[in-house]
Write an enzyme that holds these catalytic residues in place. Sequence first.
Site, PDB file in Angstrom:
ATOM      1  N   HIS A   1     -11.199  29.981  -6.748  1.00  8.88           N
ATOM      2  CA  HIS A   1     -11.644  30.700  -5.548  1.00  8.88           C
ATOM      3  C   HIS A   1     -12.930  31.481  -5.836  1.00  8.88           C
ATOM      4  O   HIS A   1     -13.863  31.461  -5.035  1.00  8.88           O
ATOM      5  CB  HIS A   1     -10.572  31.682  -5.061  1.00  8.88           C
ATOM      6  CG  HIS A   1      -9.623  31.108  -4.071  1.00  8.88           C
ATOM      7  ND1 HIS A   1     -10.013  30.566  -2.869  1.00  8.88           N
ATOM      8  CD2 HIS A   1      -8.272  30.995  -4.112  1.00  8.88           C
ATOM      9  CE1 HIS A   1      -8.956  30.147  -2.203  1.00  8.88           C
ATOM     10  NE2 HIS A   1      -7.878  30.390  -2.946  1.00  8.88           N
TER      11      HIS A   1
ATOM     12  N   GLN B   1     -11.149  35.941  -0.825  1.00  6.65           N
ATOM     13  CA  GLN B   1     -10.189  35.621   0.235  1.00  6.65           C
ATOM     14  C   GLN B   1     -10.006  36.779   1.206  1.00  6.65           C
ATOM     15  O   GLN B   1      -9.501  36.578   2.307  1.00  6.65           O
ATOM     16  CB  GLN B   1      -8.832  35.239  -0.362  1.00  6.65           C
ATOM     17  CG  GLN B   1      -8.839  33.895  -1.055  1.00  6.65           C
ATOM     18  CD  GLN B   1      -7.472  33.578  -1.600  1.00  6.65           C
ATOM     19  OE1 GLN B   1      -7.129  33.991  -2.702  1.00  6.65           O
ATOM     20  NE2 GLN B   1      -6.676  32.862  -0.823  1.00  6.65           N
TER      21      GLN B   1
ATOM     22  N   GLY C   1      -0.918  34.910  -5.967  1.00  5.90           N
ATOM     23  CA  GLY C   1      -2.236  35.359  -6.387  1.00  5.90           C
ATOM     24  C   GLY C   1      -3.168  35.503  -5.203  1.00  5.90           C
ATOM     25  O   GLY C   1      -2.912  34.965  -4.118  1.00  5.90           O
TER      26      GLY C   1
ATOM     27  N   CYS D   1      -1.892  27.759  -0.697  1.00  2.15           N
ATOM     28  CA  CYS D   1      -2.969  28.747  -0.729  1.00  2.15           C
ATOM     29  C   CYS D   1      -2.829  29.666   0.468  1.00  2.15           C
ATOM     30  O   CYS D   1      -2.581  29.194   1.585  1.00  2.15           O
ATOM     31  CB  CYS D   1      -4.320  28.037  -0.707  1.00  2.15           C
ATOM     32  SG  CYS D   1      -5.733  29.156  -0.732  1.00  2.15           S
ATOM     33  N   LEU D   2      -2.987  30.966   0.254  1.00  2.00           N
ATOM     34  CA  LEU D   2      -2.892  31.916   1.358  1.00  2.00           C
ATOM     35  C   LEU D   2      -4.010  31.721   2.374  1.00  2.00           C
ATOM     36  O   LEU D   2      -3.869  32.123   3.527  1.00  2.00           O
ATOM     37  CB  LEU D   2      -2.891  33.351   0.823  1.00  2.00           C
ATOM     38  CG  LEU D   2      -1.678  33.728  -0.033  1.00  2.00           C
ATOM     39  CD1 LEU D   2      -1.823  35.147  -0.578  1.00  2.00           C
ATOM     40  CD2 LEU D   2      -0.385  33.574   0.752  1.00  2.00           C
TER      41      LEU D   2
ATOM     42  N   HIS E   1      -6.194  28.553 -10.093  1.00  2.00           N
ATOM     43  CA  HIS E   1      -6.371  28.583  -8.637  1.00  2.00           C
ATOM     44  C   HIS E   1      -7.270  29.755  -8.230  1.00  2.00           C
ATOM     45  O   HIS E   1      -8.212  29.574  -7.453  1.00  2.00           O
ATOM     46  CB  HIS E   1      -4.991  28.701  -7.972  1.00  2.00           C
ATOM     47  CG  HIS E   1      -5.020  28.729  -6.486  1.00  2.00           C
ATOM     48  ND1 HIS E   1      -4.658  27.649  -5.723  1.00  2.00           N
ATOM     49  CD2 HIS E   1      -5.363  29.704  -5.617  1.00  2.00           C
ATOM     50  CE1 HIS E   1      -4.778  27.958  -4.435  1.00  2.00           C
ATOM     51  NE2 HIS E   1      -5.203  29.210  -4.352  1.00  2.00           N
ATOM     52  N   GLU E   2      -6.983  30.945  -8.741  1.00  2.00           N
ATOM     53  CA  GLU E   2      -7.752  32.127  -8.330  1.00  2.00           C
ATOM     54  C   GLU E   2      -9.170  32.119  -8.893  1.00  2.00           C
ATOM     55  O   GLU E   2     -10.115  32.510  -8.205  1.00  2.00           O
ATOM     56  CB  GLU E   2      -7.008  33.412  -8.714  1.00  2.00           C
ATOM     57  CG  GLU E   2      -5.627  33.555  -8.107  1.00  2.00           C
ATOM     58  CD  GLU E   2      -5.537  33.280  -6.610  1.00  2.00           C
ATOM     59  OE1 GLU E   2      -6.515  33.537  -5.871  1.00  2.00           O
ATOM     60  OE2 GLU E   2      -4.479  32.810  -6.165  1.00  2.00           O
TER      61      GLU E   2
END
Length: 192
Positions: A136, A51, A46, A90-91, A132-133
Amino acid sequence: MAIREILAIPHPILRQRARKVRRVDKRLLRLAHDMVETMREAGGVGLAANQVGELRRLVVIQIPEEEEARIYINPEILKRGGEREVEEGCLSHAGYRAMVNRSEWIRFGALDHTEKVVKMKAEDLLAQAMEHEIDHLNGILYLDHLVEHSKPYRVDENGEPLDQEHEAGEEGAAASSELLVPEDVPASLKIR
């Protein structure tokens, strides 16, 4: 479509709340498709718009067994149930993973890329990725959900732990004196 730079912790935009999308237009759809390509290139599940430096309520998700990515505009969690401990990365914190607390299931609503209203119940990886997203988009990082006495640990490109202490279990990880969160993270961004 283009690959975009993924902002890393401690970039301040990662702690900002994204703005609601008022209009779905070509620019937003181009951003969404860029995000899908960026997520795939980085090997993620995701990605949220902030981000990649855009404070817009837009996320993309692609579960490994699915052929197509999901695009959600203005997503929100409507209801949650249960709690579980899961491994998460996480990216924006590449090369690290940690054990976090997440819901067993969620019910969420959003618009898809065709502006159709989507409401659905999600479980397993989809629920985890959505939480998670959406976090963010609200300026919340996965590090804010760490399981008690847990800390991030380094992983290789295949997701395998690099730290022998992690492989030794919780006791070894707790005994390690090595700081695994990047040292340049300001106090305001560190785990609360």
